[in-house]
Design a protein around this motif. Structure first.
Motif, mmCIF file in Angstrom:
data_model
loop_
_atom_site.group_PDB
_atom_site.id
_atom_site.type_symbol
_atom_site.label_atom_id
_atom_site.label_comp_id
_atom_site.label_asym_id
_atom_site.label_seq_id
_atom_site.Cartn_x
_atom_site.Cartn_y
_atom_site.Cartn_z
ATOM 1 N N ASP A 66 2.105 -4.103 -9.624
ATOM 2 C CA ASP A 66 1.870 -4.536 -8.506
ATOM 3 C C ASP A 66 1.682 -6.083 -8.360
ATOM 4 O O ASP A 66 0.744 -6.530 -9.148
ATOM 5 N N THR A 100 0.842 -1.086 0.205
ATOM 6 C CA THR A 100 -0.122 0.107 -0.094
ATOM 7 C C THR A 100 0.807 1.389 0.068
ATOM 8 O O THR A 100 0.765 2.226 -0.707
ATOM 9 N N LYS A 137 0.698 -11.305 1.419
ATOM 10 C CA LYS A 137 -0.344 -12.675 1.000
ATOM 11 C C LYS A 137 0.445 -13.839 1.047
ATOM 12 O O LYS A 137 0.075 -14.906 1.272
HETATM 13 C C1 LIG Z 1 -3.917 -5.858 -5.412
HETATM 14 C C2 LIG Z 1 -3.141 -5.334 -4.215
HETATM 15 N N1 LIG Z 1 -2.329 -4.518 -3.909
HETATM 16 C C3 LIG Z 1 -1.727 -4.319 -2.609
HETATM 17 C C4 LIG Z 1 -2.369 -4.661 -1.547
HETATM 18 C C5 LIG Z 1 -2.002 -4.237 -0.064
HETATM 19 O O1 LIG Z 1 -0.805 -5.073 0.152
HETATM 20 P P1 LIG Z 1 -0.266 -4.616 1.777
HETATM 21 O O2 LIG Z 1 -1.016 -5.501 2.556
HETATM 22 O O3 LIG Z 1 1.140 -5.370 1.363
HETATM 23 O O4 LIG Z 1 -0.012 -3.331 1.715
HETATM 24 C C6 LIG Z 1 -3.510 -5.509 -1.863
HETATM 25 C C7 LIG Z 1 -4.331 -6.073 -0.685
HETATM 26 O O5 LIG Z 1 -5.227 -6.490 -0.611
HETATM 27 C C8 LIG Z 1 -3.996 -6.015 -3.160
HETATM 28 O O6 LIG Z 1 -5.017 -6.808 -3.215
#
Ligand SMILES: Cc1ncc(COP(=O)(O)O)c(C=O)c1O
Length: 385
Positions: free
Chosen positions: A199, A98, A232
């Motif tokens: 991403d 994020t 994840k």
């Molecule tokens: C496509 C995508 N990008 C980024 C994120 C966020 O990742 P993080 O928890 O590492 O900030 C998510 C979380 O659901 C996601 O689905």
């Protein structure tokens, strides 16, 4: 409308996840809305975090991340994709993907610039583009296979376009962009001299096809900002350890904004994610197999309940088309679902600019214990047609 909120952020009220999770708590429904696992990740990774706390790694880590983690990210990129990033100049640790997304967009585009992304899109993309002052232009991935029209993509790129923001494997659709599709995007990026921010947080959750990192395509290494996350892959979404891999100049640009967002984060968890990234291949294949079983279980249960299921090729999510239920409004459907049968899902329309394209689609998360998925499917089966 909140009178205090700046105009460019007014379209972004409370996220749908907060609304739906609150509804789950209020009604006691099974929450298949938000994408987080309901079990912990590997014991060895958890223990590494506990050990790091016990060892006193509790103060600010270095701004670019601890060397152990940067070296582990480097080794991971080499092991799985043959990509070589310098651990000191080409890798930056962030507060989850994020922050990486926010820092990249704030660093790389601004007022007058345009960002092209695919819809449906992960919700933070639109908000971060707005925060940067840039304008978003979207290209629709069309169900059921979520392909895109290359001419539409080409037409979305203007002289103001600064970058293409990509997500593969893709949330919410579960699409895994094919090598051919990625090549189309890469060739356009080179022709129009665009950056690509990609991403790839679901890189290890590919059930069909293969994960092709954009940075591996010819000519893309130098113009791609790759974003990853431990959340994840290791089922510790609350730890918020993410990263950026890119050329030194791009990493330096992203670091400039990142240092004024969080400066640093997740000190002891950085040690733990380093341990996770160094786990043998068997962990990653085992994790994928476990999630594939959950995907299949959820998809079978949703089909059995009477939904048209758009089977995901990857990620935590499966999408259904509620028109098979004679309904067309996914938002109203999701708001009523906990009351009707005790299950929470997310209306995909919140990920679309094109409301008509997203209206009948609803997203369910499969990253839950099998007994939870089974119970949710049993409840959905009782839904009156
Ligand atoms: C496509 C995508 N990008 C980024 C994120 C966020 O990742 P993080 O928890 O590492 O900030 C998510 C979380 O659901 C996601 O689905």
């Amino acid at each position: 409308m909140n009178p205090y909120l700046v105009e460019r952020l007014r379209p972004f009220g409370t996220t749908i996840f907060a609304e739906m999770s609150a509804l789950a708590v209020e009604t006691g429904a099974i929450n298949l809305g938000q994408g987080f696992p309901d079990t912990d990740g590997p014991e060895v990774v958890k223990q590494a975090a506990i050990d790091a706390i016990d060892a006193g790694h509790n103060q600010y880590p270095p701004g670019i991340g601890i060397p152990e983690l940067r070296r582990a990210i480097r080794a991971h990129q080499q092991r799985f994709y043959g990509l070589d990033f310098d651990a000191d100049t080409e890798i930056l640790v962030t507060a989850g993907a994020t922050e990486a997304i926010a820092a990249a967009l704030l660093a790389l585009c601004g007022p007058g610039d345009e960002v092209v992304t695919f819809e449906p899109y992960y919700d933070s993309y639109a908000a971060c583009i707005a925060m940067s002052g840039a304008t978003r232009r979207v290209v629709t991935l069309r169900a059921p296979d979520y392909s895109f029209d290359p001419d539409e993509l080409r037409a979305a790129v203007t002289p103001q376009t600064k970058l293409i923001l990509l997500n593969t494997p893709h949330n919410p659709t579960g699409k895994v962009f094919s090598r051919a599709e990625l090549t189309t995007i890469a060739e356009l990026a080179q022709e129009r001299d665009l950056l690509v921010v990609t991403d790839e947080v679901y890189e290890h959750l590919v059930y069909e096809g293969e994960h092709v990192p954009m940075a591996t395509l010819p000519g893309m290494r130098e113009r791609t900002v790759t974003i990853g996350s431990g959340g994840k892959t290791f089922s510790f979404t609350g730890w918020k350890v993410g990263w950026v891999c890119a050329s030194p100049a791009l990493v330096t640009a992203v670091k400039t904004t990142k240092q004024f967002l969080t400066y640093v984060s997740s000190g002891p968890f950085q040690y733990a994610i380093a341990v996770g990234l160094e786990l043998p291949d068997a962990y990653f294949t085992g994790f994928r197999a476990e999630m594939l079983d959950k995907r299949d279980r959820l998809c079978a249960g949703l089909a059995d309940a009477g939904f048209d299921v758009l089977r995901p090729q990857g990620t935590y999510f499966a999408t259904v088309d509620i028109r098979s239920f004679g309904e067309t409004n996914g938002l109203a459907f999701c708001r009523s679902l906990p009351h009707r049968c005790g299950v929470v899902a997310v209306p995909s329309v919140v990920f679309y600019d094109d409301v008509a394209a997203g209206a009948p689609l609803v997203r369910f998360a499969c990253c839950k214990r099998t007994e939870v998925l089974d119970e949710a499917c049993t409840r959905l089966k009782g839904l009156a047609k």
